[in-house]
Design an enzyme around this catalytic site. Structure first.
Site, PDB file in Angstrom:
ATOM      1  N   SER A 142       0.836  -1.199   0.000  1.00 41.58           N
ATOM      2  CA  SER A 142       0.000   0.000   0.000  1.00 41.58           C
ATOM      3  C   SER A 142       0.873   1.252   0.000  1.00 41.58           C
ATOM      4  O   SER A 142       1.988   1.255   0.507  1.00 41.58           O
ATOM      5  CB  SER A 142      -0.899   0.019   1.237  1.00 41.58           C
ATOM      6  OG  SER A 142      -1.580  -1.197   1.363  1.00 41.58           O
TER       7      SER A 142
HETATM    8  N1  SAH Z   1      -0.627  -3.834   3.811  1.00 47.19           N
HETATM    9  C1  SAH Z   1      -0.139  -4.788   2.867  1.00 47.19           C
HETATM   10  C2  SAH Z   1      -1.048  -4.733   1.676  1.00 47.19           C
HETATM   11  C3  SAH Z   1      -1.005  -5.933   0.862  1.00 47.19           C
HETATM   12  S1  SAH Z   1      -2.153  -5.955  -0.457  1.00 47.19           S
HETATM   13  C4  SAH Z   1       1.289  -4.405   2.528  1.00 47.19           C
HETATM   14  O1  SAH Z   1       1.684  -3.306   2.910  1.00 47.19           O
HETATM   15  O2  SAH Z   1       2.009  -5.171   1.899  1.00 47.19           O
HETATM   16  C5  SAH Z   1      -3.498  -6.817   0.264  1.00 47.19           C
HETATM   17  C6  SAH Z   1      -3.235  -8.213   0.716  1.00 47.19           C
HETATM   18  O3  SAH Z   1      -4.488  -8.768   1.112  1.00 47.19           O
HETATM   19  C7  SAH Z   1      -2.690  -9.152  -0.368  1.00 47.19           C
HETATM   20  O4  SAH Z   1      -1.489  -9.723   0.081  1.00 47.19           O
HETATM   21  C8  SAH Z   1      -3.788 -10.200  -0.529  1.00 47.19           C
HETATM   22  O5  SAH Z   1      -3.294 -11.493  -0.806  1.00 47.19           O
HETATM   23  C9  SAH Z   1      -4.464 -10.147   0.826  1.00 47.19           C
HETATM   24  N2  SAH Z   1      -5.835 -10.664   0.859  1.00 47.19           N
HETATM   25  C10 SAH Z   1      -6.854 -10.470  -0.026  1.00 47.19           C
HETATM   26  N3  SAH Z   1      -7.960 -11.120   0.378  1.00 47.19           N
HETATM   27  C11 SAH Z   1      -7.632 -11.742   1.545  1.00 47.19           C
HETATM   28  C12 SAH Z   1      -8.320 -12.598   2.436  1.00 47.19           C
HETATM   29  N4  SAH Z   1      -9.590 -12.954   2.253  1.00 47.19           N
HETATM   30  N5  SAH Z   1      -7.665 -13.054   3.527  1.00 47.19           N
HETATM   31  C13 SAH Z   1      -6.379 -12.725   3.765  1.00 47.19           C
HETATM   32  N6  SAH Z   1      -5.654 -11.935   2.964  1.00 47.19           N
HETATM   33  C14 SAH Z   1      -6.269 -11.454   1.862  1.00 47.19           C
END
Ligand code: SAH
Length: 227
Positions: A77
């Site tokens: 993000s």
């Molecule tokens: N804050 C994180 C953002 C990652 S993007 C960072 O700074 O890296 C969002 C993440 O949510 C992704 O890794 C994706 O795989 C995860 N995600 C999406 N749906 C999900 C779910 N149902 N359960 C767990 N993780 C999920």
């Protein structure tokens, strides 16, 4: 004796040029100009080296205010959003136990771990979870428990949580997550389909849930199942 491998990790964390502490401080100045005012959040953003959470080829862009790819069709993000969501969560006075859904590369997790007693973080893609664990291990951040699972289940074992932060956007707030929020607890979550998402701040009250709709945002979709 410090091994060569440890020295390499230390050097990488310290960074140089576009990954140096100075560049990170400039990012923090920008966050302040953009309206982030909680000094604890700003200090956490200054303390955590964002460049170690992205591939080395992208490290020189890691302090720009932009989301960057982390593989598996996912993104880290943008710094402003990480800071904003954390600030919104911290408006809650007694934040001890936080559930994070969507660990990704672990950057938001690292920021949270600077500010609350215990972080529980759930990710559905096992390869990303491994990356996040390695990153946080290198930084010696140990307040975090991880789980490889569909975050739609929350993490009932440690429920309830006084904060829940969701980093992927469902069409509708999962009821299971609402039920794992303590009375007085706060959830920060993006909701809606692509190009129509809004950030929500949901507070659990004795009577039910108070849902405040905030700014338009752009997150990856909240998916079911795990891989
Ligand atoms: N804050 C994180 C953002 C990652 S993007 C960072 O700074 O890296 C969002 C993440 O949510 C992704 O890794 C994706 O795989 C995860 N995600 C999406 N749906 C999900 C779910 N149902 N359960 C767990 N993780 C999920």
């Amino acid at each position: 004796m410090v091994s060569l491998a440890q020295q390499a990790v230390t050097q990488r964390i310290q960074g140089v040029g576009m990954t140096s502490h100075r560049t990170r401080s400039r990012m923090v100045d920008r966050l302040q100009q953009q309206g982030i005012s909680d000094s604890k959040v700003l200090e956490a953003m200054r303390a955590v080296p964002r460049h170690i959470f992205v591939d080395e080829a992208l490290a020189s862009r890691s302090y720009e205010d932009t989301a960057l790819p982390i593989g598996y069709n996912q993104t880290i993000s943008q710094p402003y959003i990480v800071a904003k969501m954390t600030e919104l969560l911290l408006e809650h006075e007694q934040l001890t136990k936080v559930l994070e859904i969507g660990t990704g590369c672990g950057y938001q997790t690292a920021i949270l771990s600077q500010l609350v007693d215990k972080v529980y973080s759930v990710e559905r893609i096992s390869a990303l979870l491994k990356k996040a664990k390695d990153n946080l291990w290198d930084l010696n951040f140990k307040k975090v428990k991880f789980q490889h699972n569909d975050g739609g289940c929350g993490w009932p074992e440690y429920s309830s949580y006084d904060g829940i932060l969701v980093a992927a956007a469902p069409d509708k707030v999962p009821d299971v997550l609402l039920q794992q929020l303590s009375i007085g607890g706060v959830m920060i979550i993006p909701v809606g389909q692509k190009n129509k998402q809004k950030l929500h701040k949901i507070t659990r009250t004795l009577e039910g849930f108070d849902d405040k709709v905030l700014d338009p945002v752009s997150f990856v979709p909240f998916l079911t199942g795990k891989s």
